[in-house]
Design an enzyme around this catalytic site. Structure first.
Site, PDB file in Angstrom:
ATOM      1  N   ASP A 110      -1.438   6.312   6.148  1.00  0.00           N
ATOM      2  CA  ASP A 110      -2.550   5.766   5.715  1.00  0.00           C
ATOM      3  C   ASP A 110      -3.271   4.616   6.865  1.00  0.00           C
ATOM      4  O   ASP A 110      -2.508   3.418   7.380  1.00  0.00           O
ATOM      5  CB  ASP A 110      -2.182   5.650   4.691  1.00  0.00           C
ATOM      6  N   LYS A 145     -12.429  -1.619   6.059  1.00  0.00           N
ATOM      7  CA  LYS A 145     -11.589  -2.571   6.471  1.00  0.00           C
ATOM      8  C   LYS A 145     -12.274  -2.584   8.863  1.00  0.00           C
ATOM      9  O   LYS A 145     -12.546  -3.368   8.983  1.00  0.00           O
ATOM     10  CB  LYS A 145     -10.128  -2.293   6.561  1.00  0.00           C
ATOM     11  N   TRP A 201       0.814  -1.507  -0.057  1.00  0.00           N
ATOM     12  CA  TRP A 201       0.026   0.098  -0.267  1.00  0.00           C
ATOM     13  C   TRP A 201       1.115   1.769  -0.291  1.00  0.00           C
ATOM     14  O   TRP A 201       0.386   2.343  -0.533  1.00  0.00           O
ATOM     15  CB  TRP A 201      -0.850  -0.490   1.081  1.00  0.00           C
TER      16      TRP A 201
END
Ligand SMILES: *Cc1c(COP(=O)(O)O)cnc(C)c1O
Length: 357
Positions: A170, A194, A100
């Site tokens: 993030d 999530k 990511w």
């Protein structure tokens, strides 16, 4: 009984699904479904205000931060962060610790010079580079990192020292799973699918002094300051998704908040890692100090057993254990809403599978 170990969208608390079911036709006796409500009507503003105030209290967000609820996912933020907070600078620092943060670097490169301050690519993203080795540039607009790498299962256990740069994080896959000091950050962002609800909402928590610098070509709906001024309602927000995130926050508050769920997350993940470390069939490649409490990747010593493992897990009610295609093997995502009984069921299954293979 079914347990869903999906990395996202992911498991909801059963109580929240039942509440949503109960509210579906008629929200709190008002005669409307949340799905039908005007975002500027009589009822929805109550839901929106509660959502923001619950998130502020759960994360103890200081008053000099704005909270935005946007669309486009965390992926949109990869491009929107440089568009909004470069503040006339041309450079930004990024730490690469997995798939990511790698994507965040790639997308930022369209807007600024990216200095990769540190990377663990040479260890196949199984560790986090020593902070003392990070190359920071004081001319950079910010330092970006990914607090939990959802695919590689690598998590920061402390907040890095950004040496005066605004720290951008993030937190898509570990927000609300552990206590954090928001005041250490310039900006925090997270997709909700999530750990805090359905897909379709992106939370951005941004310090006031970083607002007002969007580039001229930034679409107004993606201009943090414009959205802040309009309480994230510059255009029609994802109303039903806001409501569902709100239900998750209420569930978490009732449970005792972030500190309480953090204890459970420590217990759940410790149990699973212990089972992996004690077996001779399963292994986890991540350096112990940096193992994720949320996403636990593991591989089987004999990869030809992978498919049988997955089939037989499903037959036992354990779903979505296949690892990300880029790393292979297995991955168990054990977010806030995964009950300890689910983790125990997985461990019991893994032990039994090892015994019979
Ligand atoms: C899932 C995820 C993303 C991407 O989220 P989208 O909503 O699909 O854009 C970004 N970063 C992390 C850490 C993630 O887990």
């Amino acid at each position: 009984m079914i347990y869903n170990f999906s990395a996202g969208p992911s498991v909801f608390p059963k109580a929240v699904l039942m509440q949503a079911q109960q509210d579906l036709l008629d929200w709190q006796g008002c005669g409307q479904s949340v799905l039908e409500m005007s975002h500027r009507g009589k009822f929805f503003p109550t839901i929106a205000e509660q959502l923001e105030s619950d998130l502020r209290s759960l994360l103890a967000i200081p008053d000099n931060y704005k909270v935005l609820f946007l669309q486009g996912g965390a992926s949109a933020q990869f491009s929107l962060i440089p568009q909004n907070i470069l503040r006339g600078k041309t450079k930004a620092c990024y730490v690469k610790t997995g798939a990511w943060s790698e994507k965040a670097v790639l997308d930022a490169r369209s807007y600024c010079d990216v200095l990769v301050s540190a990377s663990s690519e040479n260890t196949a993203y199984t560790t986090i580079p020593e902070e003392s080795t990070w190359a920071l540039d004081e001319q950079a607009a910010y330092l970006h990192y990914t607090t939990n790498e959802t695919i590689h299962g690598v998590e920061f256990s402390t907040i890095p020292d950004a040496k005066g740069l605004p720290l951008v994080a993030d937190m898509s896959s570990n927000i609300l799973s552990r206590t954090i000091d928001v005041s250490q950050f310039g900006l925090i962002y997270a997709g909700t699918q999530k750990n805090m609800g359905p897909a379709g909402v992106t939370v951005v928590i941004v310090r006031d002094d970083l607002l007002g610098y969007a580039s001229k070509t930034t679409p107004p709906v993606f201009d943090y300051q414009a959205q802040a001024k309009n309480h994230s309602m510059l255009n029609t927000p994802a109303t039903y998704n806001w409501y569902l995130v709100g239900l998750i926050l209420k569930w978490l508050k009732d449970l005792g908040g972030v500190a309480a769920i953090e204890k459970m997350n420590i217990a759940k993940s410790a149990k699973l890692y212990q089972a992996i470390d004690q077996s001779s069939l399963y292994s986890n490649p991540v350096a112990i100090a940096h193992r994720s409490r949320m996403n636990v990747p593991f591989i089987l010593a004999d990869a030809t057993l992978d498919q049988e493992f997955l089939n037989s897990a499903e037959a036992n009610g354990l779903f979505e254990l296949k690892g990300h295609r880029s790393v292979g093997g297995m991955r168990a995502s054990i977010y806030n809403a995964m009950p300890e009984a689910g983790v125990q069921a997985l461990i019991d299954f893994m032990i039994e599978f090892e015994r019979t293979h």
